[in-house]
Scaffold this motif. Structure first.
Motif, PDB file in Angstrom:
ATOM      1  N   THR A  99      -0.582  45.099  -5.854  1.00 48.22           N
ATOM      2  CA  THR A  99      -1.810  45.285  -6.630  1.00 48.22           C
ATOM      3  C   THR A  99      -2.823  46.160  -5.887  1.00 48.22           C
ATOM      4  OG1 THR A  99      -2.695  43.213  -5.727  1.00 48.22           O
ATOM      5  CG2 THR A  99      -1.533  43.102  -7.848  1.00 48.22           C
ATOM      6  N   GLN A 100      -2.754  46.238  -4.571  1.00 48.99           N
ATOM      7  CA  GLN A 100      -3.682  47.084  -3.825  1.00 48.99           C
ATOM      8  C   GLN A 100      -3.443  48.560  -4.130  1.00 48.99           C
ATOM      9  OE1 GLN A 100      -3.226  46.013   0.300  1.00 48.99           O
ATOM     10  NE2 GLN A 100      -4.598  44.239   0.128  1.00 48.99           N
TER      11      GLN A 100
ATOM     12  N   ASN B 128      -5.302  45.985  -9.997  1.00 49.49           N
ATOM     13  CA  ASN B 128      -5.112  44.550 -10.192  1.00 49.49           C
ATOM     14  C   ASN B 128      -4.283  44.247 -11.439  1.00 49.49           C
ATOM     15  OD1 ASN B 128      -6.639  43.786  -7.919  1.00 49.49           O
ATOM     16  ND2 ASN B 128      -8.539  44.165  -9.061  1.00 49.49           N
TER      17      ASN B 128
ATOM     18  N   ILE C 287      -3.167  42.437 -16.879  1.00 48.64           N
ATOM     19  CA  ILE C 287      -3.386  41.302 -15.986  1.00 48.64           C
ATOM     20  C   ILE C 287      -3.329  40.045 -16.841  1.00 48.64           C
ATOM     21  CG2 ILE C 287      -4.736  42.616 -14.317  1.00 48.64           C
ATOM     22  CD1 ILE C 287      -7.255  41.559 -15.597  1.00 48.64           C
TER      23      ILE C 287
END
Length: 227
Positions: free
Chosen positions: A102-103, A107, A148
């Motif tokens: 996710t970095q 996200n 997400i």
């Protein structure tokens, strides 16, 4: 000893009939042993529809190959045999992925690829009830949807290229079970900093498809059209 004309004619006729019988026997044996490879008129269809479950498998040094993990998907394909087993068609499907970093990707924990393409290919018939095919995309678009758990997400777009091979078995008349293996490349339109452009410039993954194919009609498109 001299033979009468009638006797000579009867001998010639008997000899000719024997040769003809032998030729018919040889011809029949050849037909029995011959296995058509390029096409078989008795198994010539006008078109086909297929529905498959597909398992995506990311690979390569790119954002899909390194950061995605395949979950599943499906594909629908419609095709028309233009001449013999040469066909054109349309393919529509989805591949679903989990994201691992996710970095780097944001996200987003899940991603899907909507796959739309034209298809061009040929099917060989090496054995009775067996088909071996190759196909490639003639145009293709991909829509990547990232999300997400709360449902918020974004979309990215790209051009998709595809090459596949498949093996089919006709277990009942006009209904085949088959497996197909595809190599897929997405030329992405993702906007990223210059230092990451090579990583996000394209995404690559393979799919293993298993499903059913329904054949319909008799005779190819050329046979149906009167010029």
């Amino acid at each position: 000893m001299r033979l009468s004309l009638a006797t000579k004619v009867l001998i010639i006729l008997a000899f000719g009939l024997q040769l003809n019988a032998q030729n018919d026997s040889i011809s029949q044996n050849i037909k029995t042993l011959k296995v058509p490879f390029l096409f078989d008129e008795e198994r010539q269809y006008f078109g086909a529809m297929s529905l498959t479950y597909q398992s995506p498998m990311p690979y390569g040094n790119n954002f899909i190959g390194e950061e995605y993990e395949g979950k599943g998907g499906y594909n629908f394909k419609f095709q028309v045999y233009v001449f013999k087993n040469f066909f054109v068609g349309f393919s529509y499907g989805f591949s679903y992925f989990d994201t691992k970093n996710t970095q780097l990707l944001g996200n987003y924990t899940e991603s899907s690829v909507e796959e739309i393409s034209g298809v061009l290919g040929y099917e060989f018939v090496p054995l009775p009830k067996v088909r071996l095919g190759i196909n490639t995309s003639i145009f293709g678009n991909a829509t990547l949807s990232n999300s997400i758990p709360l449902g918020y997400g974004n979309r990215d777009f790209g051009k998709q290229r595809n090459f596949g091979v498949n093996l089919e078995y006709e277990f009942i008349e006009k209904l085949n079970v088959f497996v197909e293996y595809n190599w897929r490349t997405i030329k992405s339109e993702i906007n990223v900093p210059e230092e990451l452009s090579s990583f996000f410039d394209k995404g690559t993954y393979k799919t293993l498809n298993i499903g059913l194919k329904f054949n319909f009609g008799n005779g190819d498109f050329v046979d149906k059209v009167e010029f």
